[in-house]
Enzyme design. Structure first.
Site, short mmCIF file in Angstrom:
data_model
loop_
_atom_site.label_atom_id
_atom_site.label_comp_id
_atom_site.label_asym_id
_atom_site.label_seq_id
_atom_site.Cartn_x
_atom_site.Cartn_y
_atom_site.Cartn_z
N GLU A 220 52.39 29.30 36.95
CA GLU A 220 51.19 29.03 36.66
C GLU A 220 50.09 28.24 37.10
OE1 GLU A 220 49.78 31.89 34.86
OE2 GLU A 220 50.83 32.80 34.81
N TYR B 95 42.97 27.37 30.29
CA TYR B 95 44.13 29.20 31.26
C TYR B 95 45.61 28.51 30.88
CZ TYR B 95 46.48 31.46 33.76
OH TYR B 95 47.08 32.33 34.34
N ASP C 195 42.25 35.11 33.41
CA ASP C 195 41.89 34.54 35.19
C ASP C 195 40.99 35.27 36.00
OD1 ASP C 195 43.21 36.48 35.66
OD2 ASP C 195 45.31 35.58 36.50
N CYS D 138 42.78 47.25 40.17
CA CYS D 138 41.36 46.90 39.53
C CYS D 138 40.85 45.99 40.73
CB CYS D 138 41.21 46.11 38.21
SG CYS D 138 38.79 46.31 37.93
N CYS E 25 40.62 53.10 40.17
CA CYS E 25 39.76 54.43 39.87
C CYS E 25 40.68 55.40 39.02
CB CYS E 25 38.51 53.99 39.34
SG CYS E 25 37.62 52.57 39.50
N CYS F 266 43.54 54.14 37.25
CA CYS F 266 44.06 52.92 35.64
C CYS F 266 43.99 53.43 34.64
CB CYS F 266 42.97 52.64 36.42
SG CYS F 266 42.65 51.33 35.16
N CYS G 77 36.10 52.57 30.59
CA CYS G 77 35.55 51.87 32.08
C CYS G 77 34.20 52.16 31.57
CB CYS G 77 36.34 51.80 32.86
SG CYS G 77 35.67 50.21 34.49
#
Length: 350
Positions: free
Chosen positions: A40, A123, A141, A193, A200, A203, A209
């Site tokens: 991370e 985060y 993020d 995305c 899309c 997705c 959405c």
């Protein structure tokens, strides 16, 4: 809402999760906290492809947080060279030492405890708590921001809408499998995305959405107009003697802190010329290199001279082994320019 979103996303993740060296498979026992934390920190503002070889190097040389805590700081900084954002490397060392010294080599298992470690922000604490310890945590993020901004068609622009995006992420984060959910959101943003040309049609959140329903997925997240990035000018000094080049260690605080580098004068709005040259010499111009930092662009002149002796302050490094010095990208560019000039004879003709 939260059940629908998380159920759909986790079902997709179970089939399509990326295989990454720091991850466990979907639904498996969490990975070792050291590996999660290390990945991370490395992944902040850096791509997965760029991080993979560095992660492999670090976990090979320093397989545990204790071994990293005991490592020579210069060696760690050199191993980090090229990954950028060097404050992360300094924080990495400080955090490893704090975990080894104050926590018996074990990472705290809560967001609150993790936030008490050097260099661990909101985060990273949330990501490690969720992924390594299975805690419910809100992990946001840049990929997650994009997914959520589109999912809810958030009209306010970044960065002002970040509190709202966090609240919305909280609203769809499940109590169970929070680590898998966080990684699923990251994967969705990285593979489907995407900033441009989002897929899309495949997705798992398509039916929910708001941006996709309006046919405006690429319009989100809304971004404030960028400010012009100023340009600074500097000079790097290639000082050569008996097959060695003079290197210095940059101050711990400031740009590229703690890294080996070529001696360099100030980086200012006006050309500093030969200010702060390491020796008095007849400097020969070799060319210029450029580099983009977060807040400014740097235009760096590279000049060369032969040293009459090794009296200059610094470290004389064998040119044949310069790739082992761990120079940050900016100075690696400058060194490559100088070496090319030497190979082609341009350095001697100037």
């Amino acid at each position: 809402m939260s059940v629908d979103d998380s159920t759909a996303l986790l079902a997709w993740y179970d089939r399509h999760a990326r295989t990454l060296p720091w991850r466990a498979a979907p639904g498996a026992s969490p990975p070792e906290p050291y590996r999660v934390w290390l990945s991370e920190v490395m992944l902040q503002q850096t791509t997965v492809a760029a991080v993979k070889p560095y992660f492999a190097l670090f976990t090979s040389r320093w397989p545990t947080v204790e071994t990293l805590a005991e490592a020579d700081e210069g060696e760690v900084m050199a191993a980090w060279a090229g990954l950028g954002y060097y404050a992360r490397a300094r924080n990495l060392i400080a955090c490893a030492r704090a975990v080894a010294r104050d926590h018996g080599g074990r990472f705290p298992d809560s967001e609150e405890g993790l936030l008490g470690l050097p260099g661990v922000g909101r985060y990273t604490a949330a990501a490690v708590a969720a992924i390594a310890f299975g805690r419910r945590a809100v992990v946001v993020d840049a990929n997650v921001e994009r997914v959520v901004a589109r999912r809810f068609a958030v009209a306010e622009s970044l960065p002002g809408c970040r509190p709202q995006l966090r609240e919305l992420t909280d609203s769809i984060t499940p109590n169970q499998r929070a680590g898998d959910f966080a990684q699923a959101m990251m994967d969705l943003g990285a593979t489907i995305c995407t900033p441009r040309g989002p897929a899309c049609g495949v997705c798992p959140l398509l039916d929910r959405c708001a941006a996709a329903k309006a046919g405006m997925a690429e319009a989100y997240p809304v971004k404030a107009a960028k400010k012009a990035r100023p340009t600074r000018i500097g000079t790097a000094f290639w000082v050569e003697r008996d097959g060695h080049v003079l290197l210095c260690r940059r101050p711990d605080k400031g740009m590229l802190g703690g890294m080996r580098a070529l001696p360099s004068g100030p980086w200012t709005a006006q050309d500093p010329g030969l200010a702060e040259a390491p020796i008095r010499a007849n400097w020969r111009p070799l060319g210029r290199v450029g580099h983009i930092f977060t807040h400014f662009a740097l235009d760096l002149a590279v000049v060369a001279a032969d040293a009459p002796d090794r009296a200059a302050d610094g470290e004389w490094w064998p040119i044949a082994r310069l790739d082992e010095a761990g120079l940050p990208t900016l100075f690696a560019k400058a060194a490559a320019l100088a070496q090319k000039a030497a190979q082609t004879g341009e350095l001697m003709r100037l």
